[in-house]
Scaffold this motif. Structure first.
Motif, PDB file in Angstrom:
ATOM      1  N   GLY A 118      -4.257 -71.021   1.113  1.00  0.00           N
ATOM      2  CA  GLY A 118      -3.735 -69.751   0.649  1.00  0.00           C
ATOM      3  C   GLY A 118      -2.868 -69.902  -0.585  1.00  0.00           C
ATOM      4  O   GLY A 118      -2.271 -70.959  -0.815  1.00  0.00           O
ATOM      5  N   ALA A 119      -2.770 -68.835  -1.374  1.00  0.00           N
ATOM      6  CA  ALA A 119      -1.960 -68.875  -2.590  1.00  0.00           C
ATOM      7  C   ALA A 119      -0.491 -69.117  -2.269  1.00  0.00           C
ATOM      8  O   ALA A 119       0.211 -69.822  -3.004  1.00  0.00           O
ATOM      9  N   THR A 120      -0.013 -68.556  -1.160  1.00  0.00           N
ATOM     10  CA  THR A 120       1.382 -68.759  -0.764  1.00  0.00           C
ATOM     11  C   THR A 120       1.639 -70.219  -0.425  1.00  0.00           C
ATOM     12  O   THR A 120       2.682 -70.782  -0.775  1.00  0.00           O
ATOM     13  N   THR A 121       0.680 -70.833   0.259  1.00  0.00           N
ATOM     14  CA  THR A 121       0.812 -72.251   0.599  1.00  0.00           C
ATOM     15  C   THR A 121       0.791 -73.107  -0.662  1.00  0.00           C
ATOM     16  O   THR A 121       1.560 -74.069  -0.784  1.00  0.00           O
ATOM     17  N   ALA A 122      -0.071 -72.762  -1.608  1.00  0.00           N
ATOM     18  CA  ALA A 122      -0.132 -73.491  -2.876  1.00  0.00           C
ATOM     19  C   ALA A 122       1.209 -73.402  -3.597  1.00  0.00           C
ATOM     20  O   ALA A 122       1.721 -74.409  -4.116  1.00  0.00           O
ATOM     21  N   TYR A 123       1.785 -72.205  -3.623  1.00  0.00           N
ATOM     22  CA  TYR A 123       3.093 -72.014  -4.260  1.00  0.00           C
ATOM     23  C   TYR A 123       4.151 -72.872  -3.571  1.00  0.00           C
ATOM     24  O   TYR A 123       4.961 -73.534  -4.232  1.00  0.00           O
ATOM     25  N   ARG A 124       4.143 -72.876  -2.253  1.00  0.00           N
ATOM     26  CA  ARG A 124       5.143 -73.637  -1.505  1.00  0.00           C
ATOM     27  C   ARG A 124       5.010 -75.141  -1.756  1.00  0.00           C
ATOM     28  O   ARG A 124       6.006 -75.846  -1.938  1.00  0.00           O
TER      29      ARG A 124
END
Length: 254
Positions: free
Chosen positions: A65-71
């Motif tokens: 997920g994009a949120t996981t990538a950001y994190r």
């Protein structure tokens, strides 16, 4: 979104270094399930910093997920930023050099026109001011924390304590006319219009320009990481990104 394999022009030593830091960090915070291994997280971060892939592109490429990538990227960037050399470290290394070259550069951002503190009148665009120190061969030694683009180079150098640190260490520093009035060991060209300068002053300025021109190599080194060419994140994160890139560069060139 279509996904295709691509290369990242970063040395394997940078990947190994970041992977080791991530492994050490994971041992410190304790075991927990992760979508990516430490080496894959390191690769994800390098793709973001070097190639400038967005979080959506990273998410598609690494199947998360994009949120996981950001994190994952934020975690790695913070680890790298903590390892960046301080100004004192750079001055200590520079003590063995004949001189240093100082210059400021603007890292463009996507700020809107209303954000006047981030607008650089010199560059006529929004961005963040970063001061760069290079050795006599134009190699990047240190990059400062980022300040709003409206901050002039001389003011930025003073706020970071660059001038005082170099003067205290008695290190000669070459800079352009933007640092007029810096004093200490900072040397700038002779002031005035070219046609009003004496032959001796013109010769001095030509020699000064040849020496100072090498700092452009250090600036180019910083901006070879494409994330630095157009920053689309919060301005509060830009210093960490600069310091992370500096750490990776020094790791690769060390």
């Amino acid at each position: 979104m279509l996904v295709h394999p691509s290369g990242i022009d970063v040395s394997s030593s940078a990947l190994r270094h970041l992977t080791q830091q991530l492994l050490r960090h994971r041992r410190t915070i304790g075991p927990r399930w992760r979508r990516l291994s430490a080496s894959r997280q390191a690769l994800l971060t390098l793709a973001h910093l070097r190639i400038g892939h967005t979080y959506a592109q990273l998410a598609a490429g690494f199947n998360l997920g994009a949120t996981t990538a950001y994190r994952y990227v934020t975690e790695a960037v913070e680890l790298l930023a903590a390892l960046a050399p301080s100004l004192a470290d750079a001055v200590r290394i520079a003590s063995a050099k004949a001189y240093l070259i100082l210059d400021g550069t603007l890292l463009p951002t996507d700020r809107i026109a209303a954000d006047r503190p981030f607008y650089s009148g010199k560059h006529r665009k929004h961005g963040m001011n970063v001061q760069v120190l290079a050795d006599p061969f134009g190699r990047l030694l240190w990059a400062s924390p980022a300040l709003p683009g409206a901050v002039h180079d001389i003011r930025a150098a003073r706020e970071h304590g660059i001038i005082d640190a170099l003067t205290e260490a008695d290190i000669l520093c070459w800079a352009d006319k933007a640092y007029r009035g810096a004093g200490g060991t900072v040397r700038i060209p002779c002031w005035g219009r070219w046609e009003t300068l004496s032959a001796g002053q013109q010769a001095v300025n030509r020699s000064h320009a040849r020496i100072r021109a090498l700092v452009e190599q250090a600036v180019a080194t910083l901006k070879s990481w494409r994330i630095m060419r157009k920053l689309r994140c919060s301005t509060t994160r830009i210093t960490s990104l600069v310091q992370a890139v500096l750490t990776l560069h020094l790791t690769s060139s060390g």
